[in-house]
Write an enzyme that holds these catalytic residues in place. Structure first.
Site, mmCIF file in Angstrom:
data_model
loop_
_atom_site.group_PDB
_atom_site.id
_atom_site.type_symbol
_atom_site.label_atom_id
_atom_site.label_comp_id
_atom_site.label_asym_id
_atom_site.label_seq_id
_atom_site.Cartn_x
_atom_site.Cartn_y
_atom_site.Cartn_z
ATOM 1 N N LYS A 171 4.938 -9.895 8.266
ATOM 2 C CA LYS A 171 4.702 -10.042 9.906
ATOM 3 C C LYS A 171 3.112 -10.218 9.582
ATOM 4 O O LYS A 171 2.330 -8.928 9.376
ATOM 5 C CB LYS A 171 5.074 -8.770 10.390
ATOM 6 C CG LYS A 171 5.172 -8.912 11.790
ATOM 7 C CD LYS A 171 3.783 -9.036 12.700
ATOM 8 C CE LYS A 171 3.012 -7.954 12.991
ATOM 9 N NZ LYS A 171 1.670 -8.184 13.658
ATOM 10 N N GLU A 246 -1.260 0.968 2.295
ATOM 11 C CA GLU A 246 -2.682 0.728 2.008
ATOM 12 C C GLU A 246 -3.486 0.899 3.410
ATOM 13 O O GLU A 246 -3.357 -0.030 3.994
ATOM 14 C CB GLU A 246 -2.870 -0.744 1.497
ATOM 15 C CG GLU A 246 -1.971 -1.138 0.145
ATOM 16 C CD GLU A 246 -2.830 -0.460 -1.194
ATOM 17 O OE1 GLU A 246 -3.963 0.050 -0.829
ATOM 18 O OE2 GLU A 246 -2.411 -0.625 -2.150
ATOM 19 N N CYS A 280 -11.586 -2.539 4.223
ATOM 20 C CA CYS A 280 -10.912 -1.311 4.301
ATOM 21 C C CYS A 280 -11.812 -0.698 3.110
ATOM 22 O O CYS A 280 -12.011 0.715 3.331
ATOM 23 C CB CYS A 280 -9.307 -1.443 3.657
ATOM 24 S SG CYS A 280 -9.109 -2.473 2.188
ATOM 25 N N GLU A 379 -13.618 5.385 10.287
ATOM 26 C CA GLU A 379 -13.878 4.264 9.620
ATOM 27 C C GLU A 379 -14.219 3.151 10.821
ATOM 28 O O GLU A 379 -13.914 3.099 11.789
ATOM 29 C CB GLU A 379 -12.547 3.902 9.295
ATOM 30 C CG GLU A 379 -12.564 2.487 8.506
ATOM 31 C CD GLU A 379 -10.971 1.937 7.871
ATOM 32 O OE1 GLU A 379 -10.152 2.303 8.958
ATOM 33 O OE2 GLU A 379 -10.848 1.349 6.979
HETATM 34 P P1 NAD Z 1 -3.382 -2.068 12.409
HETATM 35 O O1 NAD Z 1 -2.997 -0.797 11.800
HETATM 36 O O2 NAD Z 1 -3.932 -1.894 14.012
HETATM 37 O O3 NAD Z 1 -2.343 -3.390 12.217
HETATM 38 C C1 NAD Z 1 -2.097 -3.753 10.688
HETATM 39 C C2 NAD Z 1 -0.742 -4.545 11.073
HETATM 40 O O4 NAD Z 1 0.179 -3.625 11.739
HETATM 41 C C3 NAD Z 1 -0.724 -5.611 12.028
HETATM 42 O O5 NAD Z 1 -0.105 -6.631 11.417
HETATM 43 C C4 NAD Z 1 -0.284 -5.079 13.203
HETATM 44 O O6 NAD Z 1 0.263 -6.102 14.199
HETATM 45 C C5 NAD Z 1 0.748 -4.393 12.735
HETATM 46 N N1 NAD Z 1 1.307 -3.070 13.589
HETATM 47 C C6 NAD Z 1 0.531 -2.464 14.598
HETATM 48 N N2 NAD Z 1 1.331 -1.505 15.246
HETATM 49 C C7 NAD Z 1 2.380 -1.619 14.709
HETATM 50 C C8 NAD Z 1 3.665 -0.887 14.833
HETATM 51 N N3 NAD Z 1 3.933 -0.025 15.734
HETATM 52 N N4 NAD Z 1 4.692 -1.077 13.956
HETATM 53 C C9 NAD Z 1 4.527 -1.957 13.038
HETATM 54 N N5 NAD Z 1 3.338 -2.766 12.791
HETATM 55 C C10 NAD Z 1 2.412 -2.399 13.629
HETATM 56 O O7 NAD Z 1 -4.603 -2.351 11.467
HETATM 57 P P2 NAD Z 1 -5.561 -3.679 11.467
HETATM 58 O O8 NAD Z 1 -6.601 -3.256 12.724
HETATM 59 O O9 NAD Z 1 -4.985 -4.938 11.566
HETATM 60 O O10 NAD Z 1 -6.387 -3.485 10.299
HETATM 61 C C11 NAD Z 1 -7.507 -2.609 10.111
HETATM 62 C C12 NAD Z 1 -7.018 -1.614 9.251
HETATM 63 O O11 NAD Z 1 -6.395 -1.807 8.017
HETATM 64 C C13 NAD Z 1 -8.245 -0.502 8.753
HETATM 65 O O12 NAD Z 1 -7.704 0.640 8.865
HETATM 66 C C14 NAD Z 1 -8.345 -0.985 7.147
HETATM 67 O O13 NAD Z 1 -8.853 0.005 6.500
HETATM 68 C C15 NAD Z 1 -7.000 -1.278 7.042
HETATM 69 N N6 NAD Z 1 -6.805 -1.846 5.831
HETATM 70 C C16 NAD Z 1 -6.496 -1.491 4.560
HETATM 71 C C17 NAD Z 1 -6.518 -2.076 3.240
HETATM 72 C C18 NAD Z 1 -6.091 -1.551 2.005
HETATM 73 O O14 NAD Z 1 -5.680 -2.252 1.183
HETATM 74 N N7 NAD Z 1 -6.106 -0.024 1.759
HETATM 75 C C19 NAD Z 1 -6.943 -3.521 3.383
HETATM 76 C C20 NAD Z 1 -7.225 -3.992 4.696
HETATM 77 C C21 NAD Z 1 -7.340 -3.250 5.863
#
Ligand code: NAD
Length: 477
Positions: A171, A246, A280, A379
């Protein structure tokens, strides 16, 4: 119009609905993706299960490796196409988008080589027994991907899962799907059987939630925000489904007075401006020893004021942020910092060619940021670097560890003993000494502690998470 990719076929969502795809460089809608629903997830999970029990089961480890290697080559062949897709979708400067496509190929290459070299153990036990352990795939793994590095995160997560013998339902984030749909098509072209890699697009709380809840999903790899990470854990806990998380970071770069500043400065800057700070592992805090605080701030400030922000295709130091709400979020942090009297040392420049309808944010260097201020704790996910002063190792370690996160840390010092002492004291999944990998290489296990998550991706370590261990004890006398 982009379609889902299930069972090696492009298919429309059963919802009949779509979502717009926006170019962050000008805010214009240029494509649409499927707004899928739980039925689409069910379709994809069933396709994956059939693959796992059918053609995938007949493919041995060496053959899996060959398929992954062919996919790596195919990605390189299509690197320009893939990077152009991701550039437009995410607003990435050209060099960054190209680097991400190469990283995707490298993940597949790395995990291709691992397929037939990952094995269990034999264990000395009581007389008359032979005991061995098998590393078995979970089965169908679910992968929920964020928008900031779609290709890289797909490569490390799906690459590792496939190498370990799983089949995948992915997804992608609603803001960034295009490159991943194309990669799945390329996988089918090189011979991955139908159902091995499935892509279902849509909103997180609809289709992401459906994936995490689906009883046919045997493991979930989630990369995203801590808030959604909590929801994923709750949903997965209801059916005891293992999860790798992650999550975010607030990573420090610690610079001692004896550091090689010429080497440190460009790395410190890149660690916060790469991908416009939407990383991240962004080095979003710089902790500087008092003896060099003012001169180093001055040098960092000079470098910051030369940074230029503009449309992705201009390939400047920074492209736009992903969307309007992300820009508002970053502006909110900066407004709060200003209202609380936090001084700005320098800011970069948004170029005149940047359309007003794009989501541009100049990089900002803040000084003397109190450790408990929200700009130093949360963040930001934008190009905002918070500088703080410290004296000695104790204070450096205490400031570095004083957030809820623990993803990556950088330490700059020429003192070898101090390098080890600091590396031990930092509560962080990765520590870089005299360099900063912003997430590190393909080979280096990556993941967090505290609210940065748990489990590891990248490197061979990821294969432990993508498998389950079976112990077989044979009494033969
Ligand atoms: P997000 O948590 O909003 O979304 C991440 C994914 O989760 C998306 O595909 C989104 O559609 C999905 N999602 C959202 N709500 C959901 C739910 N209720 N159930 C299941 N899936 C759901 O994050 P974002 O804004 O897309 O990304 C940024 C975040 O990701 C930051 O906090 C960043 O630090 C983190 N990140 C972490 C890493 C790592 O490896 N540690 C790498 C990249 C990004």
């Amino acid at each position: 119009m982009q379609l889902n990719f299930i069972s090696n076929q492009s298919v429309a969502s059963q919802s009949g609905q779509s979502l717009p795809v926006m170019d962050p460089s000008d805010g214009q809608i240029f494509d649409h993706i499927q707004r899928s629903n739980a039925q689409d997830i069910d379709h994809a999970v069933q396709a994956a299960r059939q693959c796992f029990q059918g053609p995938w089961a007949l493919i041995n480890a060496a053959e899996r490796g060959r398929l992954l290697m062919q996919l790596s080559a195919k990605v390189l062949e299509h690197a320009e196409e893939l990077s152009a897709l991701e550039q437009r979708d995410c607003g990435k400067p050209t060099q960054q988008a190209r680097a991400d496509a190469r990283a995707l190929a490298r993940y597949f290459e790395f995990y291709a080589g691992a397929c037939d070299k990952f094995h269990g153990q034999t264990i000395p036990y009581q007389n008359g027994y032979s005991v061995l352990t098998w590393r078995e795939p979970h089965g169908v793994t679910g992968h929920i991907i964020p928008w900031n590095y779609p290709m890289q995160i797909f490569g490390r997560s799906v690459g590792g899962a496939l190498a370990a013998g799983n089949v995948c339902v992915v997804k992608p984030a609603e803001d960034a799907c295009l490159s991943l749909i194309r990669v799945a098509q390329l996988a089918a072209e090189v011979g991955f059987p139908a159902g091995a890699i499935n892509i279902v697009t849509g909103l997180g709380h609809e289709v992401g939630d459906a994936l995490a809840r689906h009883p046919g999903v045997d493991h979930i790899s989630f990369t995203g925000s801590p808030t959604v990470g909590t929801l994923i854990q709750q949903v997965a806990a209801e059916r005891h489904c293992p999860v790798t998380l992650e999550l975010g970071g607030k990573s420090p770069q610690i610079i001692f007075a004896d550091a090689d500043l010429d080497a440190a400065i460009p790395v410190v800057i890149n660690a916060i401006v790469q991908n416009s700070g939407q990383t991240c592992s962004a080095g979003s805090r710089v902790l500087i020893e008092r003896a060099i605080y003012e001169p180093l701030l001055e040098r960092l400030g000079q470098a910051f004021s030369k940074l230029r922000v503009g449309p992705a295709a201009m390939d400047l130091s920074l492209g736009p942020l992903i969307r309007a709400s992300q820009k508002q979020r970053v502006e909110g942090f900066l407004a709060q910092a200003k209202a609380d009297g936090i001084a700005t040392v320098a800011r970069g420049v948004v170029v005149d060619q940047a359309p007003a309808s794009g989501f541009y944010q100049a990089p900002v260097l803040l000084r003397d940021v109190p450790v408990d201020h929200r700009v130093a704790q949360e963040e930001v996910f934008g190009p905002v670097l918070s500088a703080m002063c410290f004296e000695g190792e104790d204070q450096a370690a205490s400031l570095a560890n004083a957030t809820e996160f623990g993803l990556v840390a950088g330490v700059w010092t020429r003192d070898g003993a101090r390098q080890f002492r600091m590396a031990r004291r930092l509560r962080s999944g990765q520590v870089f000494i005299n360099n900063y990998g912003a997430g590190g290489g393909v080979e280096l296990p990556f993941g967090g502690v505290k609210s940065s998550g748990y489990g590891r991706e990248k490197g061979l370590e990821a294969l432990l998470g993508f498998t389950t261990l079976k112990t077989v004890a044979i009494l033969h006398g």
